[in-house]
Design a protein around this motif. Structure first.
Motif, PDB file in Angstrom:
ATOM      1  N   THR A   1       1.794  49.736  14.764  1.00  0.00           N
ATOM      2  CA  THR A   1       1.194  48.620  15.495  1.00  0.00           C
ATOM      3  C   THR A   1      -0.321  48.789  15.572  1.00  0.00           C
ATOM      4  O   THR A   1      -1.076  47.835  15.363  1.00  0.00           O
ATOM      5  CB  THR A   1       1.794  48.517  16.907  1.00  0.00           C
ATOM      6  OG1 THR A   1       3.210  48.350  16.788  1.00  0.00           O
ATOM      7  CG2 THR A   1       1.204  47.360  17.667  1.00  0.00           C
TER       8      THR A   1
ATOM      9  N   ALA B   1      -3.805  32.981  13.539  1.00  0.00           N
ATOM     10  CA  ALA B   1      -2.825  33.531  14.485  1.00  0.00           C
ATOM     11  C   ALA B   1      -1.534  33.925  13.758  1.00  0.00           C
ATOM     12  O   ALA B   1      -0.964  34.986  14.039  1.00  0.00           O
ATOM     13  CB  ALA B   1      -2.528  32.510  15.584  1.00  0.00           C
ATOM     14  N   ALA B   2      -1.100  33.113  12.833  1.00  0.00           N
ATOM     15  CA  ALA B   2       0.111  33.444  12.067  1.00  0.00           C
ATOM     16  C   ALA B   2      -0.109  34.679  11.202  1.00  0.00           C
ATOM     17  O   ALA B   2       0.757  35.561  11.127  1.00  0.00           O
ATOM     18  CB  ALA B   2       0.519  32.251  11.195  1.00  0.00           C
TER      19      ALA B   2
ATOM     20  N   LEU C   1      -0.189  37.791  13.547  1.00  0.00           N
ATOM     21  CA  LEU C   1       1.153  38.154  14.016  1.00  0.00           C
ATOM     22  C   LEU C   1       1.964  38.804  12.898  1.00  0.00           C
ATOM     23  O   LEU C   1       2.620  39.829  13.103  1.00  0.00           O
ATOM     24  CB  LEU C   1       1.879  36.912  14.538  1.00  0.00           C
ATOM     25  CG  LEU C   1       3.283  37.126  15.075  1.00  0.00           C
ATOM     26  CD1 LEU C   1       3.247  38.044  16.291  1.00  0.00           C
ATOM     27  CD2 LEU C   1       3.927  35.808  15.433  1.00  0.00           C
ATOM     28  N   THR C   2       1.886  38.239  11.712  1.00  0.00           N
ATOM     29  CA  THR C   2       2.615  38.790  10.570  1.00  0.00           C
ATOM     30  C   THR C   2       2.098  40.172  10.192  1.00  0.00           C
ATOM     31  O   THR C   2       2.876  41.090   9.926  1.00  0.00           O
ATOM     32  CB  THR C   2       2.505  37.845   9.364  1.00  0.00           C
ATOM     33  OG1 THR C   2       2.975  36.558   9.749  1.00  0.00           O
ATOM     34  CG2 THR C   2       3.306  38.352   8.187  1.00  0.00           C
TER      35      THR C   2
ATOM     36  N   ALA D   1       3.177  42.721  12.901  1.00  0.00           N
ATOM     37  CA  ALA D   1       4.632  42.931  12.853  1.00  0.00           C
ATOM     38  C   ALA D   1       5.040  43.744  11.624  1.00  0.00           C
ATOM     39  O   ALA D   1       5.854  44.668  11.730  1.00  0.00           O
ATOM     40  CB  ALA D   1       5.354  41.586  12.868  1.00  0.00           C
TER      41      ALA D   1
END
Length: 129
Positions: A52, A103-104, A107-108, A111
């Motif tokens: 992370t 943002a996508a 997040l990807t 993750a």
């Protein structure tokens, strides 16, 4: 660089992920997180944590690139000042699309890096690698 040296392992993973992204595309964060998780050792949660952190570190160049893109959209919008309604429409739609896309991607990236950290830890302790 060793077991438990989280920040160094995360930085190494971020660099590995950036290099792998240039070669493999969207699989890069998974590889970078895997490298960091493998180097980190410890428990599965440690691999997840360092993965992370690797994803968050690798977002820095992406955010800087996003700022440049938004600035360029502002320049394009400024060039359309002849029609104020067009400036608002182009600027608002462009900003929503860019911010949503960033943002996508963020997040990807985080993750996949976290998943890679877990897999890297798994490979270190539960396989013969």
């Amino acid at each position: 660089m060793g077991e438990g040296d989280t920040l160094v392992n995360a930085l190494i993973g971020a660099v590995a992920g950036a290099v792998a992204s240039a070669i493999t595309g969207p699989v890069g964060p998974l590889i970078g997180g895997g490298v960091a998780g493998y180097l980190e050792g410890g428990e599965r949660a440690d691999g997840l944590r360092v993965g992370t952190i690797t994803g968050l570190v690798s977002l820095v160049p992406m955010v800087l690139g996003g700022v440049v893109v938004l600035a360029l959209l502002g320049v394009v919008g400024f060039g359309l000042l002849l029609d104020p309604t067009a400036v608002f429409a182009v600027g608002a739609v462009g900003a929503v699309l860019v911010i949503g896309g960033l943002a996508a991607i963020a997040l990807t990236t985080v993750a996949l890096s976290a998943l890679g950290g877990w897999v890297g830890n798994y490979l270190k302790y539960d396989t013969d690698l």
